[in-house]
Design a protein around this motif. Structure first.
Motif, PDB file in Angstrom:
ATOM      1  N   SER A   1     -18.765  -2.880   6.363  1.00  8.35           N
ATOM      2  CA  SER A   1     -18.601  -3.056   4.913  1.00  8.35           C
ATOM      3  C   SER A   1     -17.174  -2.732   4.472  1.00  8.35           C
ATOM      4  CB  SER A   1     -19.600  -2.175   4.164  1.00  8.35           C
ATOM      5  OG  SER A   1     -19.412  -0.803   4.489  1.00  8.35           O
ATOM      6  N   TYR A   2     -16.602  -1.677   5.062  1.00  5.60           N
ATOM      7  CA  TYR A   2     -15.214  -1.343   4.732  1.00  5.60           C
ATOM      8  C   TYR A   2     -14.266  -2.409   5.268  1.00  5.60           C
ATOM      9  CZ  TYR A   2     -10.629   0.790   5.071  1.00  5.60           C
ATOM     10  OH  TYR A   2      -9.282   1.023   5.001  1.00  5.60           O
ATOM     11  N   LEU A   3     -14.545  -2.933   6.465  1.00  3.60           N
ATOM     12  CA  LEU A   3     -13.706  -3.983   7.041  1.00  3.60           C
ATOM     13  C   LEU A   3     -13.682  -5.208   6.129  1.00  3.60           C
ATOM     14  CD1 LEU A   3     -12.038  -5.183   9.363  1.00  3.60           C
ATOM     15  CD2 LEU A   3     -14.195  -5.842  10.460  1.00  3.60           C
ATOM     16  N   VAL A   4     -14.837  -5.571   5.566  1.00  4.45           N
ATOM     17  CA  VAL A   4     -14.897  -6.732   4.666  1.00  4.45           C
ATOM     18  C   VAL A   4     -14.044  -6.475   3.428  1.00  4.45           C
ATOM     19  CG1 VAL A   4     -16.416  -8.056   3.157  1.00  4.45           C
ATOM     20  CG2 VAL A   4     -17.140  -7.508   5.489  1.00  4.45           C
ATOM     21  N   ARG A   5     -14.128  -5.262   2.874  1.00  3.85           N
ATOM     22  CA  ARG A   5     -13.305  -4.941   1.694  1.00  3.85           C
ATOM     23  C   ARG A   5     -11.823  -4.992   2.039  1.00  3.85           C
ATOM     24  NH1 ARG A   5     -16.963  -0.607   1.270  1.00  3.85           N
ATOM     25  NH2 ARG A   5     -15.286   0.907   1.714  1.00  3.85           N
ATOM     26  N   LEU A   6     -11.476  -4.473   3.209  1.00  4.04           N
ATOM     27  CA  LEU A   6     -10.075  -4.458   3.625  1.00  4.04           C
ATOM     28  C   LEU A   6      -9.539  -5.877   3.788  1.00  4.04           C
ATOM     29  CD1 LEU A   6      -7.707  -2.617   4.522  1.00  4.04           C
ATOM     30  CD2 LEU A   6      -8.549  -2.845   6.863  1.00  4.04           C
ATOM     31  N   LEU A   7     -10.324  -6.753   4.437  1.00  4.82           N
ATOM     32  CA  LEU A   7      -9.888  -8.137   4.624  1.00  4.82           C
ATOM     33  C   LEU A   7      -9.788  -8.862   3.290  1.00  4.82           C
ATOM     34  CD1 LEU A   7     -11.948  -9.097   7.813  1.00  4.82           C
ATOM     35  CD2 LEU A   7      -9.508  -8.581   7.668  1.00  4.82           C
ATOM     36  N   GLY A   8     -10.674  -8.517   2.361  1.00  2.87           N
ATOM     37  CA  GLY A   8     -10.641  -9.150   1.053  1.00  2.87           C
ATOM     38  C   GLY A   8      -9.405  -8.807   0.253  1.00  2.87           C
ATOM     39  N   MET A   9      -8.778  -7.664   0.564  1.00  5.21           N
ATOM     40  CA  MET A   9      -7.573  -7.233  -0.149  1.00  5.21           C
ATOM     41  C   MET A   9      -6.310  -7.444   0.682  1.00  5.21           C
ATOM     42  SD  MET A   9      -8.654  -6.134  -3.092  1.00  5.21           S
ATOM     43  CE  MET A   9      -7.314  -5.113  -3.708  1.00  5.21           C
ATOM     44  N   ALA A  10      -6.411  -8.251   1.737  1.00  7.67           N
ATOM     45  CA  ALA A  10      -5.285  -8.421   2.659  1.00  7.67           C
ATOM     46  C   ALA A  10      -4.054  -9.002   1.980  1.00  7.67           C
ATOM     47  CB  ALA A  10      -5.700  -9.304   3.838  1.00  7.67           C
ATOM     48  N   GLY A  11      -4.238  -9.761   0.915  1.00 12.41           N
ATOM     49  CA  GLY A  11      -3.101 -10.389   0.251  1.00 12.41           C
ATOM     50  C   GLY A  11      -2.490  -9.563  -0.855  1.00 12.41           C
ATOM     51  N   THR A  12      -2.917  -8.301  -1.006  1.00 12.93           N
ATOM     52  CA  THR A  12      -2.377  -7.460  -2.067  1.00 12.93           C
ATOM     53  C   THR A  12      -0.866  -7.307  -1.897  1.00 12.93           C
ATOM     54  OG1 THR A  12      -4.450  -6.230  -2.192  1.00 12.93           O
ATOM     55  CG2 THR A  12      -2.504  -5.213  -3.180  1.00 12.93           C
ATOM     56  N   PRO A  13      -0.060  -7.658  -2.888  1.00 14.92           N
ATOM     57  CA  PRO A  13       1.404  -7.614  -2.710  1.00 14.92           C
ATOM     58  C   PRO A  13       1.948  -6.201  -2.750  1.00 14.92           C
ATOM     59  CG  PRO A  13       0.858  -8.287  -4.939  1.00 14.92           C
ATOM     60  CD  PRO A  13      -0.443  -8.202  -4.197  1.00 14.92           C
ATOM     61  N   ASP A  14       2.958  -5.936  -1.947  1.00 14.01           N
ATOM     62  CA  ASP A  14       3.665  -4.652  -1.947  1.00 14.01           C
ATOM     63  C   ASP A  14       5.135  -4.953  -2.194  1.00 14.01           C
ATOM     64  OD1 ASP A  14       4.631  -2.066  -1.490  1.00 14.01           O
ATOM     65  OD2 ASP A  14       4.897  -2.491   0.649  1.00 14.01           O
ATOM     66  N   THR A  15       5.621  -4.572  -3.350  1.00 14.46           N
ATOM     67  CA  THR A  15       6.998  -4.892  -3.743  1.00 14.46           C
ATOM     68  C   THR A  15       7.934  -3.696  -3.670  1.00 14.46           C
ATOM     69  OG1 THR A  15       6.506  -4.426  -6.076  1.00 14.46           O
ATOM     70  CG2 THR A  15       6.142  -6.681  -5.306  1.00 14.46           C
ATOM     71  N   TYR A  16       7.460  -2.574  -3.138  1.00  7.66           N
ATOM     72  CA  TYR A  16       8.249  -1.338  -3.152  1.00  7.66           C
ATOM     73  C   TYR A  16       9.338  -1.400  -2.086  1.00  7.66           C
ATOM     74  CZ  TYR A  16       9.330   3.678  -2.961  1.00  7.66           C
ATOM     75  OH  TYR A  16       9.978   4.887  -2.980  1.00  7.66           O
ATOM     76  N   MET A  17      10.574  -1.632  -2.505  1.00  7.18           N
ATOM     77  CA  MET A  17      11.707  -1.668  -1.587  1.00  7.18           C
ATOM     78  C   MET A  17      12.453  -0.339  -1.672  1.00  7.18           C
ATOM     79  SD  MET A  17      13.157  -5.559  -1.878  1.00  7.18           S
ATOM     80  CE  MET A  17      12.062  -6.953  -1.625  1.00  7.18           C
TER      81      MET A  17
ATOM     82  N   GLY B   1     -11.437   0.805  -2.854  1.00  8.57           N
ATOM     83  CA  GLY B   1     -12.222   0.165  -1.810  1.00  8.57           C
ATOM     84  C   GLY B   1     -11.406  -0.199  -0.592  1.00  8.57           C
ATOM     85  N   VAL B   2     -10.079  -0.126  -0.695  1.00  9.21           N
ATOM     86  CA  VAL B   2      -9.207  -0.489   0.416  1.00  9.21           C
ATOM     87  C   VAL B   2      -8.833   0.729   1.258  1.00  9.21           C
ATOM     88  CG1 VAL B   2      -7.002  -1.539   1.040  1.00  9.21           C
ATOM     89  CG2 VAL B   2      -8.304  -2.423  -0.890  1.00  9.21           C
TER      90      VAL B   2
END
Length: 530
Positions: free
Chosen positions: A310-326, A140-141
């Motif tokens: 609708s896609y914008l709402v899904r994107l904002l809802g997942m804004a805090g998804t962590p990305d740990t790939y260094m 959905g993101v």
């Protein structure tokens, strides 16, 4: 309705027709040259074959450019010089990225798989094709437009072979990036400058494995600049024209957003700052300009939300998804953005990177970008394109430094190295605009003509020819160097992506034609490796 309001409406069909002619010419040359390069018969897994392939690309480029130059010369002398220049510039834009796409086709000769085979994003897209075909939901993101286009392309041209579909569609998109960038900049600049700024920036920005991502960045900045200019000109529009124009921008921005939304995230601070600055400027000029601009802005926002809300709402809802790939680029000086290696640095993994510059650690190329930025801000601070590029660059730096400064504490990356592409692109834009503004100043013409969309006189044949030849020379060298980075090699560089494609079992069984010793990784094992 007043005569002034009717004028643009009368001229609009002609402008659209000319834009269609330019796009058609660029697309035909881009796709035709890509197809021509597919006849290059070399073994891309051997260095001697790679060199022969690069030389074959250059021979074809020179031959086609000479033909285009002769056609442009004849057309200019006997028919219409302005139209001939437009066709020549868009054709050269297509030839430039046709060289890039044709070179990538050479690197993938003998395999039906795209760069990276079924690994990484390439594999995920192929899985999503199966999900869409079977009615299962996808992420959905992730922006939905390209996965659905790939599914349609697979069903029409490569049934049950999404890998082959992704390979061919990727080549098509690389080839069409030049004409698309050229036309985006044609909304603001004359043909030669659109070719110079728009297409030159393609080579350091567009990645062969994910061309659908970078084309949005290349088009977004000029579209935003044209939108800002439209808000400034809203006072002179009829109400009907104002609403239709706002709706058009809403549809265009929605298409870019649904195609790839990442660049909207990194551009948001700068774009909002530019919009606030513009509204403040209109407010000082009076109530009417501000209200008409607000009406156009509201129409754009309403259409944008209706199409992609609708896609914008899904994107904002997942804004805090962590990305740990260094990876490699997360350990590079965050102030450096002139060239990045992603997570495939190749030989640079054990080298000093970035290379030390001549002046306080800053290299000549970066100094050129700095000088261009300064000149653009000096000569064109009120131009929407300068404000959008400059503020988007500043906003991207702010986000970049914010995430990087918290990386140790939070152990999160949040994709901040991707701002390198936007920073470099905006810097190239400002450098190009500096050259344009200097040329306008030397010829005594006002750069404010950009706001009204007026174009200057057509350059003389000798001037146009010299610029076209110089740009063609650059495109040939840049295209060759860029393609060479993707030539198959097993060294952890970008060439590893095509090496994987050349050493992975084909979807229908059997190894690629040039797999070393006829051996390759079984497809089931490759999928498991994801």
């Amino acid at each position: 309705m007043s005569v002034q309001a009717d004028g643009p409406r009368i001229r609009l069909p002609r402008r659209l027709c000319l834009a269609g002619v330019e796009l058609g010419a660029g697309a035909v040359v881009a796709l035709g040259f890509t197809k021509l390069c597919m006849s290059i018969d070399v073994n891309p897994m051997q260095r001697v074959g790679q060199v022969s392939g690069l030389a074959g690309l250059q021979l074809r480029f020179i031959a086609v450019f000479v033909v285009l130059a002769l056609l442009w010369w004849a057309f200019s002398r006997r028919l219409s010089r302005p139209l001939a220049l437009r066709l020549a510039c868009c054709s050269l834009a297509g030839l430039a990225t046709g060289l890039y796409a044709g070179g990538v086709a050479v690197t993938l000769r003998g395999t039906a798989l795209p760069p990276n085979g079924v690994l990484g994003d390439a594999g995920q897209l192929q899985l999503w094709v199966a999900d869409i075909q079977n009615g299962r939901p996808i992420s959905g993101v992730y922006p939905p437009l390209f996965p659905h286009l790939l599914t349609w392309w697979t069903e029409i041209f490569h049934p049950d072979r999404p890998g082959a579909a992704l390979k061919v569609l990727g080549l098509v998109l690389i080839a069409l990036t030049g004409p698309a960038a050229y036309l985006a900049w044609r909304m603001l600049l004359p043909p030669l400058w659109s070719l110079g700024i728009g297409v030159v920036s393609v080579f350091p920005i567009v990645h062969a494995a994910k061309p659908y991502v970078d084309i949005v960045l290349i088009m977004l900045i000029p579209v935003l600049a044209k939108f800002m200019a439209g808000l400034l000109g809203a006072r002179a529009m009829s109400t009907r024209t104002l609403l239709l124009t706002g709706a058009g921008y809403g549809l265009g921005l929605s298409a870019l957003f649904l195609w790839y939304s990442g660049w909207f995230v990194w551009s948001a601070p700068g774009a909002l700052a530019a919009l606030a600055l513009l509204l403040f400027r209109l407010g000082k000029e009076g109530r009417t300009p501000l209200l008409r601009a607000a009406a156009m802005l509201g129409t754009t926002a309403a259409v944008f939300l209706a199409v992609s809300g609708s896609y914008l709402v899904r994107l904002l809802g997942m804004a805090g998804t962590p990305d740990t790939y260094m990876y490699f680029d997360t350990f590079v000086d965050p102030a450096y953005f002139a060239m990045w290696q992603g997570d495939q640095p190749g030989q640079f993994a054990t080298a000093v990177w970035p290379l030390p510059g001549e002046l306080g650690g800053v290299g000549v190329f970066a100094l050129l970008l700095v000088a261009g930025l300064g000149v653009a801000l000096w000569l064109g601070p009120t131009l929407p394109v300068v404000q959008v590029a400059g503020l988007c660059m500043l906003g991207a730096f702010g986000l970049r430094y914010w995430f990087a400064s918290h990386m140790e504490r939070d152990q999160l990356v949040q994709l901040y190295p991707r701002t390198s592409a936007e920073l470099l692109y905006c810097a190239i834009v400002l450098c190009g605009m500096a050259g344009y503004l200097v040329s306008q100043k030397l010829t005594g013409r006002s750069p404010l003509a950009l706001i009204g969309g007026r174009k200057g006189p057509v350059p003389a044949l000798r001037t146009s020819g010299a610029v076209l030849c110089a740009l063609a020379f650059f495109f040939s060298m840049a295209g060759s160097a860029t393609v060479d980075r993707f030539m198959p090699r097993q060294d952890g560089s970008w060439g590893t992506l095509t090496w994987v494609a050349q050493t992975t079992e084909q979807p229908g069984g059997g190894c690629p034609r040039y797999a070393p010793e006829g051996k390759c990784t079984p497809l089931r094992e490759a999928w498991a490796r994801r």
